[in-house]
Enzyme design. Structure first.
Site, PDB file in Angstrom:
ATOM      1  N   SER A 272       3.181  26.643 -38.847  1.00 18.06           N
ATOM      2  CA  SER A 272       3.820  25.365 -38.556  1.00 18.06           C
ATOM      3  C   SER A 272       3.890  25.070 -37.056  1.00 18.06           C
ATOM      4  O   SER A 272       3.712  23.923 -36.638  1.00 18.06           O
ATOM      5  CB  SER A 272       5.220  25.339 -39.167  1.00 18.06           C
ATOM      6  OG  SER A 272       5.961  26.445 -38.722  1.00 18.06           O
ATOM      7  N   GLU A 294      -9.547  31.949 -33.287  1.00 20.64           N
ATOM      8  CA  GLU A 294      -9.966  32.682 -34.479  1.00 20.64           C
ATOM      9  C   GLU A 294     -10.137  31.753 -35.668  1.00 20.64           C
ATOM     10  O   GLU A 294     -11.098  31.841 -36.415  1.00 20.64           O
ATOM     11  CB  GLU A 294      -8.881  33.688 -34.880  1.00 20.64           C
ATOM     12  CG  GLU A 294      -8.818  34.911 -34.042  1.00 20.64           C
ATOM     13  CD  GLU A 294      -7.647  35.777 -34.463  1.00 20.64           C
ATOM     14  OE1 GLU A 294      -7.579  36.902 -33.980  1.00 20.64           O
ATOM     15  OE2 GLU A 294      -6.800  35.345 -35.255  1.00 20.64           O
TER      16      GLU A 294
END
Lengths: 514, 514
Positions: A272, A294
C-alpha cells in the site's frame, strides 16, 4: 492447436508428458529450483501434481526448494502444508510456509534468508549444493529450443545453468504476447568477467529467451493453470501521508540542487505504501520518471499512461487482473517502455550503484539510531524475509526506508529504542519516513539521528517515552557514540508481550528504568 | 634544490607559503577534507601548524573533518585533544578522538561511521554540505600542475573535485619514487556513467596523478614532516590458529571444486590476524595470489618476494619502516605488481563483485546467528568504525569474518547470544572463523548456524552456557526462525559489567534464566 504454435521446437515434442509423470522425476532429498519471482511466473502444474501424489499417500518425500523470490500458493503453500519442503531459500510470502519455518505448524523447514541479488551466483558456484531439477514456466519454446519466460524472470537462467535436468511447464494460460518483454543475460562467474554493459534503465543487453540445452530438458508439460493476480493493496490515509513525506524529501533534494527523482531512477516495492508513492508521483512535479526495481505494479502502468514515466525495468510483473489486461490490450504502448530482467541484473550492486537508484524500502520497525528490521516479528519470527531490500539499500545513491509510525491501532510503535533484529544497519539508511514526517540522517551522528527520528518520525504518543529512554541512555553511558541501556532496550517489546501495548500510559512510569 | 625538482609547475611557485600561513586559510565552521588513508598519505605540516595556533591561544575554531579513512596523530589526535573537531567522518584510530566521540574527554565530536566506498560519491553529491578546503599531501607537482600522491590515495581526487580551495603539502620526506604507483580515476556521478572499466586486479585505468585546476590551489606548503610507519602487529598463537583455520576453509573450497584463493583475489585487512593469514599463505599451497584490498601490509611484500603473490591493489601503503625501505630499495620488482587506487575504486561494490573477492574482515564479536559487531564496545562506545569491511563483505564472492573466541584472558566471549550492535547482518557473513575452528554458514538456517557457531567457533569454556541459552530460546519461542530471549540476550554483556567476566562458573546457574 495453440500449444503447437507455442512449442515450436520439433525435437522437444517427444519430451511431452503429463504433470503427474513429470512430478515423478522429483525424488526425496533433491534440490529443486523454480522459475518466477513473487507468485508471477512460477510453475504450477507439476508442483500441484506432486502435492496431489503426496496428499493421496502415493508418495512421501522432502525437497530443498529454491526460487527467485516468493512463489504462488501452488508451490510454497501446497508443499509446506504437506511437509514436502525440507529447506527453502531465499524468500516467502506463504502463510503455511511461514508457520512451518517458525515452528508453529507442520514439518519444520530450514529457511535461509539471503539477498536476492546474490542467489544466482551462489547457486551457480555450488554454495547450496547441486541443483537436481529446475522447473521453468514458459510462454513458448522457440524453434531452437529456447524458452520464452512468462510474467517474471527471477533466477531462471541461473537455475537452468546450474541444474542437472529441466522440466518445462508450457503454460497456455499465460499470454504468448509476453514474448519480447524479457532481456535475459547469462552472467559469467568470477574471476573472468567484464562489466555488465548496462548503462540505461531501458537498455537491452541480452536475449528475449532463456537458453537451455535440449539434452537437459527431461520433460515438457502443457499447463493451463491460471496465475492468480496479486490483489491491489488497499490505499489508506497513513500510506498517503508517508508518500507525501517521501515526495517532500525528493522535492527538497531537487530544490537543493542535488540529484532527485528528476535525474535518478526509482526503486519501488509492493504494497500500500509503494502504491501510494506511485499515486503521489502521478500528481507530483517530477516527470520522465524511470523505475529500476524488482517488481512492477499497476501504479507504474498508470504513470506511463499519464505520461509521467518513461521506462520501467523489473524482474517481475506483479499486476492485478485489471493491470495485466491493460498491459495485454495495449502491448505496443508498453513494449518499448518495460523490460523484464534476471533478478541478478535487477538487483545487481554494480547496476544499482552505477544508475544511482533512489531506493524506497519498507521497514517492519526502525530504531532511534536508524537500524532497520525488515524481516522478523518480535526479533524471532520471520515474516517474509529481506528480499531485495538490502541489494537496493546498500548500493543506492539514496536509501529511503518507510513505515507507519505505529501498528496494531497504536499498540505497537514502529520506532523503538533498539530493533531486536537488524536487516539494514545504520550505515545503510539515509532517510527514514513515517506518516509523521521524515528524518534525513545523512552525515549525522547516532545521537543526532535519535533526536531527528524521535521528533520527526515517531508517533506523538510514543515520543515522551522514547525521549525519556534516550536521555537516560545518554546519562548512563556518559554520552557514548550510541547510547543504549542493554537491560532496557527491548522494554517496548517485552511490554507489548506482557500488557498488549508498547505504550506507557502513566507519565511517571516513563522516567523509571524497567 | 630537491623541492624545485618536485614542484615542477612554475605557475604554482607563487602560491608557496609557510604551513602557518596556510593554516590561516582554515576558518571556524569550515569543512576540511584531507588526503590519505590510515596515517599514510595524510597532510601533517598544516594540521600541526593549526594545532599550534590553537594551543598557543592565538586562534579558536571548530572544523568538520573528512578523510579517506583514519589519519595520523598530527591530525585526529592533535586536533581532537584541542577541541578543533566538531564533526568527523568516516573512520578513526586515534585514542584522543575516540575519547571525544564517546564523550569521555574533551569537546564532543559528532562522528558518522559510513562505508568508506561510499564516501567519495556522497561528498561530491553534497550530502555532507560544501567542502571548503582540501589539504592534499603530494610527493611532487607535475609541469601541468597535477599532483603525485604519496603513500595513499584515499578520497583525494573526490575531495579536490568537491573542494572550493586546495592546499598542497609537498612532503619532501616522502619518496619521489612513489610516482607511477598510483592509478587515479575520476568517476562521474550518476545517472550518466558507464561501467568502471577494470576487469583485472593489476590493471591501470587512470592516470598516475591527481588532477587539480591551478585556480583552486590556494597554497603550496613545503613539508618535511616524516610519516610515522605503522608498527608491525605482533604475532601470537591465537592469530596463527585463526589463520590456519581460514586456510583450511580455503583448501576445502578448492578440494570441492569451488573457486578459492587459487582463482579469486583476496581482501586482507591489517593487524595481527591479517598478518598471520599472510604468513600462512606464504607456506601454503596457493600460488599466483592476487590481493584486492584497502591497505597493503609488509606481509604482501613477503608474498611477492616468495613468488607466491603476483599482484596487489590497495588504496594505502600501510608498511612498517622496514617494509617501506624494502619497497624503495626494490622499486623495479614492485612497481609492476602494486597499484594504489582511489578508495572509491578499491572499495567499489561493482569491482569487488566483478572480481569475486574473498573478503576477510575482523569482528569485535559475533552472535550465534552470524550477526557481526565490528565497531562498538558494549554496544555503545565506538572503537574505530566499520571502515571498508561492509564494502567488501557485502559484495564479495565469499565473506569471511574472524575473531578470537575470547578476549580479556577469557573474561569476554566473542561469541554471544546477540550482538548489541550490528554492523554486518547474518545475510553478509558466509564463514565465521575463530582459533577454535570455522563455521561455514552458507545456506544454513539461523538455528543450524547457531549449532555450528557454538560447536566450531565458541571457546569450550563458553559452549555450555551458549548451548543452554540457545536451548532455552528454542523452547520459549517454539522453534521460531531466530530464537532469542529479549530479556536475556544481553546477559553476557551485563554479567561482564557486573562481575568482570561473561563466564558462568556455577553449572546450575547456566540453566536458569537471568
Amino acid at each position: 492447436m495453440d500449444w503447437e504454435k507455442r512449442l515450436r521446437c520439433e525435437a522437444l515434442k517427444e519430451k511431452l508428458m503429463t504433470a503427474e509423470e513429470a512430478a515423478l522425476l522429483l525424488e526425496d532429498g533433491m534440490t529443486v529450483a523454480v522459475s518466477g519471482f513473487t507468485p508471477s511466473g512460477c510453475p504450477k502444474a507439476v508442483p500441484l501434481a506432486l502435492a496431489e501424489q503426496v496428499r493421496s499417500g502415493k508418495r512421501k518425500l522432502r525437497l530443498n526448494l529454491l526460487s527467485g523470490a516468493s512463489t504462488g500458493e501452488e508451490l510454497d503453500s501446497a508443499w509446506a502444508s504437506l511437509g514436502i519442503i525440507a529447506r527453502r531459500l531465499p524468500y516467502m510470502t506463504s502463510g503455511a510456509l511461514r508457520a512451518a519455518v517458525n515452528g508453529k505448524a507442520g514439518e519444520p523447514v530450514a529457511f535461509t534468508d539471503i539477498h536476492l541479488g546474490q542467489l544466482a551466483q551462489n547457486t551457480r558456484l555450488g554454495f547450496y549444493g547441486p541443483v537436481h531439477v529446475a522447473i521453468i514456466e514458459a510462454a513458448a519454446v522457440t524453434e531452437e529450443g529456447n524458452l520464452i519466460p512468462t510474467t517474471a524472470v527471477g533466477c531462471s537462467q541461473a537455475f537452468i545453468d546450474a541444474a542437472e535436468r529441466v522440466i518445462v511447464e508450457l503454460n497456455l494460460k499465460q499470454s504468448a504476447e509476453l514474448e519480447g518483454f524479457h532481456d535475459i543475460v547469462r552472467l559469467p562467474d568470477p574471476p573472468c568477467r567484464g562489466p555488465v554493459p548496462l548503462t540505461q534503465v531501458g537498455q537491452r543487453i541480452g536475449t528475449p529467451w532463456l537458453r537451455c540445452p535440449a539434452e537437459k530438458i527431461a520433460a515438457v508439460v502443457l499447463s493451463e493453470a491460471p496465475e492468480k493476480p496479486r490483489p491491489l493493496a488497499p490505499e489508506d490515509e497513513v500510506s498517503r501521508r508517508i508518500a507525501a513525506n517521501i515526495l517532500a524529501f525528493l522535492q527538497k533534494e531537487k530544490a537543493a540542487g542535488r540529484p532527485s527523482a528528476d535525474r535518478l531512477p526509482l526503486q519501488s516495492g509492493v504494497g500500500s505504501v509503494a502504491n501510494a508513492v506511485l499515486l503521489g508521483l502521478k500528481d507530483g512535479e517530477f516527470s520522465h520518471l524511470r523505475f529500476y526495481s524488482e517488481v512492477m505494479q499497476d501504479g507504474i502502468l498508470d504513470l506511463i499512461d499519464a505520461g509521467k514515466a518513461d521506462l520501467a525495468s523489473a524482474t517481475s510483473l506483479s499486476l492485478s487482473e485489471d493491470g495485466m489486461r491493460r498491459l495485454l490490450e495495449n502491448l505496443e504502448r508498453y513494449r518499448s517502455k518495460i523490460v523484464l530482467r534476471d533478478s541478478e541484473i535487477s538487483n545487481s550492486a554494480e547496476l544499482i550503484r552505477r544508475l544511482g537508484v533512489i531506493a524506497m524500502n519498507t521497514a517492519v520497525e526502525a530504531d532511534i539510531y536508524g537500524n532497520v528490521n525488515s524481516s522478523q516479528m518480535g526479533g524471532t519470527n520471520i515474516y517474509n524475509g529481506i528480499g531485495g531490500s538490502g541489494d537496493y539499500a546498500r548500493s543506492s545513491a539514496i536509501s529511503i526506508f518507510m513505515t507507519g509510525s505505529v501498528a496494531k491501532n497504536g499498540a505497537v510503535s514502529c520506532i523503538v529504542p533498539m530493533v531486536p533484529h537488524v536487516d539494514h544497519t545504520e550505515h545503510d539508511v539515509d532517510v527514514l519516513v513515517t506518516e509523521q514526517g521524515y528524518a534525513d540522517l545523512r552525515g549525522l551522528s547516532p545521537k543526532e539521528r535519535a533526536r531527528q527520528i524521535i521528533e520527526n518520525c515517531a508517533h506523538p504518543a510514543y515520543r515522551p517515552q522514547l525521549r525519556a529512554y534516550f536521555e537516560r541512555a545518554c546519562a548512563a553511558t556518559g554520552g557514548a557514540q550510541t547510547p543504549q541501556l542493554l537491560e532496557e532496550c527491548f522494554s517496548f517489546h517485552t511490554r507489548l508481550r506482557e500488557t498488549g501495548s508498547m505504550l506507557i500510559t502513566d507519565e511517571k512510569e516513563r522516567e523509571k528504568p524497567c
